[in-house]
Design an enzyme around this catalytic site. Structure first.
Site, PDB file in Angstrom:
ATOM      1  N   HIS A 259      74.656  26.995 -56.457  1.00  0.00           N
ATOM      2  CA  HIS A 259      75.060  26.409 -55.186  1.00  0.00           C
ATOM      3  C   HIS A 259      76.584  26.307 -55.138  1.00  0.00           C
ATOM      4  CE1 HIS A 259      75.245  21.843 -56.447  1.00  0.00           C
ATOM      5  NE2 HIS A 259      75.748  22.615 -57.371  1.00  0.00           N
TER       6      HIS A 259
ATOM      7  N   CYS B 163      83.127  22.497 -58.182  1.00  0.00           N
ATOM      8  CA  CYS B 163      81.858  22.714 -57.485  1.00  0.00           C
ATOM      9  C   CYS B 163      82.040  23.449 -56.160  1.00  0.00           C
ATOM     10  CB  CYS B 163      81.148  21.383 -57.248  1.00  0.00           C
ATOM     11  SG  CYS B 163      80.651  20.585 -58.781  1.00  0.00           S
TER      12      CYS B 163
ATOM     13  N   HIS C 271      78.183  28.316 -58.478  1.00  0.00           N
ATOM     14  CA  HIS C 271      77.967  27.935 -59.873  1.00  0.00           C
ATOM     15  C   HIS C 271      76.533  27.451 -59.967  1.00  0.00           C
ATOM     16  CE1 HIS C 271      78.785  24.026 -58.030  1.00  0.00           C
ATOM     17  NE2 HIS C 271      78.177  23.472 -59.067  1.00  0.00           N
TER      18      HIS C 271
ATOM     19  N   HIS D 274      73.107  25.351 -62.078  1.00  0.00           N
ATOM     20  CA  HIS D 274      72.620  24.226 -62.860  1.00  0.00           C
ATOM     21  C   HIS D 274      71.202  24.510 -63.331  1.00  0.00           C
ATOM     22  CE1 HIS D 274      75.892  21.488 -61.819  1.00  0.00           C
ATOM     23  NE2 HIS D 274      75.812  21.940 -60.571  1.00  0.00           N
TER      24      HIS D 274
ATOM     25  N   ASP E 108      63.936  28.217 -57.685  1.00  0.00           N
ATOM     26  CA  ASP E 108      64.258  28.755 -59.000  1.00  0.00           C
ATOM     27  C   ASP E 108      64.878  30.149 -58.913  1.00  0.00           C
ATOM     28  OD1 ASP E 108      64.320  28.588 -61.845  1.00  0.00           O
ATOM     29  OD2 ASP E 108      62.543  29.860 -61.958  1.00  0.00           O
ATOM     30  N   HIS E 109      66.018  30.299 -59.582  1.00  0.00           N
ATOM     31  CA  HIS E 109      66.781  31.539 -59.619  1.00  0.00           C
ATOM     32  C   HIS E 109      67.194  31.999 -58.222  1.00  0.00           C
ATOM     33  CE1 HIS E 109      65.407  31.504 -63.759  1.00  0.00           C
ATOM     34  NE2 HIS E 109      66.454  32.278 -64.007  1.00  0.00           N
TER      35      HIS E 109
ATOM     36  N   GLU F 249      70.861  16.923 -62.289  1.00  0.00           N
ATOM     37  CA  GLU F 249      71.706  18.101 -62.133  1.00  0.00           C
ATOM     38  C   GLU F 249      72.308  18.477 -63.491  1.00  0.00           C
ATOM     39  OE1 GLU F 249      74.213  19.235 -58.438  1.00  0.00           O
ATOM     40  OE2 GLU F 249      75.511  18.054 -59.753  1.00  0.00           O
TER      41      GLU F 249
END
Length: 140
Positions: free
Chosen positions: A19, A38, A44, A46, A84-85, A129
């Site tokens: 994100h 961020c 980037h 998490h 996810d991903h 996070e």
């Protein structure tokens, strides 16, 4: 008056996502000042840890508050497979115009799960996070 004890059931799930924290109404300078690293234009990621808490009375027929297999399948279908991903900003419609902060991600997850869980049961989302940064919705 119902004196049956309430029990909380927890299910832990995991997803990886990228994100960027950014407010399009602000200048690049203000975005960098407020969001720091961020705000990286290249995004980037998490490794999110998600804990779903469901609280209610035990069903006398099953002995469950909620079947954890059903809860896991729900979270996989409504959250993990969609997040996810993925790049939350680009791939998840809920974040097209919503900054994907941990706070907003938790609220979106709650909104995705709440319609599928019996209204007599309480739902709470805890989203990590990082190991040190996490949010909880709804807050007490």
């Amino acid at each position: 008056m119902n004196d049956a004890p309430k029990v909380s059931i927890f299910r832990k799930e995991h997803f990886n996502a990228a994100h960027r924290l950014h407010n399009a109404a602000w200048s690049d300078e203000k975005n960098k000042q407020v969001f720091g690293l961020c705000n990286n234009a290249n995004y980037h990621g998490h490794n999110y840890e998600l804990i779903i808490q469901v609280t209610g009375t035990i069903n006398p027929d099953t002995g469950y508050v909620i079947d954890t297999k059903i809860l896991s399948d729900l979270v996989q279908r409504e959250v993990c497979k969609k997040f996810d991903h993925h790049n939350l900003n680009l791939d998840v419609p809920e974040f097209a115009n919503l900054n994907p902060t941990a706070e907003n991600i938790a609220i979106v997850i709650f909104g995705k799960l709440r319609p599928h869980i019996d209204s007599t049961l309480e739902l709470k989302i805890k989203l990590y996070e990082t190991e040190r940064n996490f949010v909880e919705f709804p807050a007490n």
